[in-house]
Design an enzyme around this catalytic site. Sequence first.
Site, PDB file in Angstrom:
ATOM      1  N   TYR A  24     -14.830-108.761  63.890  1.00 41.74           N
ATOM      2  CA  TYR A  24     -14.084-109.808  63.194  1.00 41.74           C
ATOM      3  C   TYR A  24     -12.749-109.258  62.699  1.00 41.74           C
ATOM      4  CZ  TYR A  24     -13.071-113.629  59.958  1.00 41.74           C
ATOM      5  OH  TYR A  24     -12.470-114.679  59.294  1.00 41.74           O
ATOM      6  N   HIS A  52      -8.861-110.287  63.971  1.00 34.64           N
ATOM      7  CA  HIS A  52      -7.853-110.776  63.027  1.00 34.64           C
ATOM      8  C   HIS A  52      -6.670-109.829  62.901  1.00 34.64           C
ATOM      9  CE1 HIS A  52     -10.752-113.869  62.123  1.00 34.64           C
ATOM     10  NE2 HIS A  52      -9.797-114.504  61.473  1.00 34.64           N
ATOM     11  N   TYR A  76      -2.495-116.695  52.937  1.00 41.74           N
ATOM     12  CA  TYR A  76      -3.866-116.889  53.424  1.00 41.74           C
ATOM     13  C   TYR A  76      -4.564-115.536  53.500  1.00 41.74           C
ATOM     14  CZ  TYR A  76      -7.451-118.694  56.723  1.00 41.74           C
ATOM     15  OH  TYR A  76      -8.612-119.068  57.358  1.00 41.74           O
ATOM     16  N   TRP A 101      -9.047-120.588  69.582  1.00 40.43           N
ATOM     17  CA  TRP A 101      -9.425-119.531  68.629  1.00 40.43           C
ATOM     18  C   TRP A 101     -10.889-119.688  68.218  1.00 40.43           C
ATOM     19  CZ3 TRP A 101      -7.603-114.977  67.097  1.00 40.43           C
ATOM     20  CH2 TRP A 101      -8.135-114.403  65.941  1.00 40.43           C
ATOM     21  N   TRP A 102     -11.281-120.909  67.927  1.00 44.76           N
ATOM     22  CA  TRP A 102     -12.678-121.144  67.541  1.00 44.76           C
ATOM     23  C   TRP A 102     -13.630-120.722  68.656  1.00 44.76           C
ATOM     24  CZ3 TRP A 102     -12.139-126.799  65.407  1.00 44.76           C
ATOM     25  CH2 TRP A 102     -11.520-126.755  64.139  1.00 44.76           C
TER      26      TRP A 102
END
Length: 104
Positions: free
Chosen positions: A18, A22, A41, A76-77
Amino acid sequence: MERLAFTMKLFPGQVEEYKRRHDAIWPALKYLLKDSGIKDYSIFLDEGSLTLFGVMKVEDAAVLGPIRDHPVMREWWAYMKDIMETNADESPVQTALREVFYMA
């Protein structure tokens, strides 16, 4: 400016993947988020429960609805669904959090 917070959940053994994904966030996705008014964010991790805690500032939360249908977001999902809990439409399972304290 609105501040929004939410949780998501990683699958066991996927923390480093993960983070790697990112760290190499797609420029098109970063542009989409910024162009939609999302600012400041961050995503934090509770390593014990594998719960992700996201917090962002957004000009207007109403812009988040249309982002869900953008092709870059959908891609992306799909890219992330193998390492975290997702819904049938491949979006991350998110739980919105209610703010109960803020100190500026």
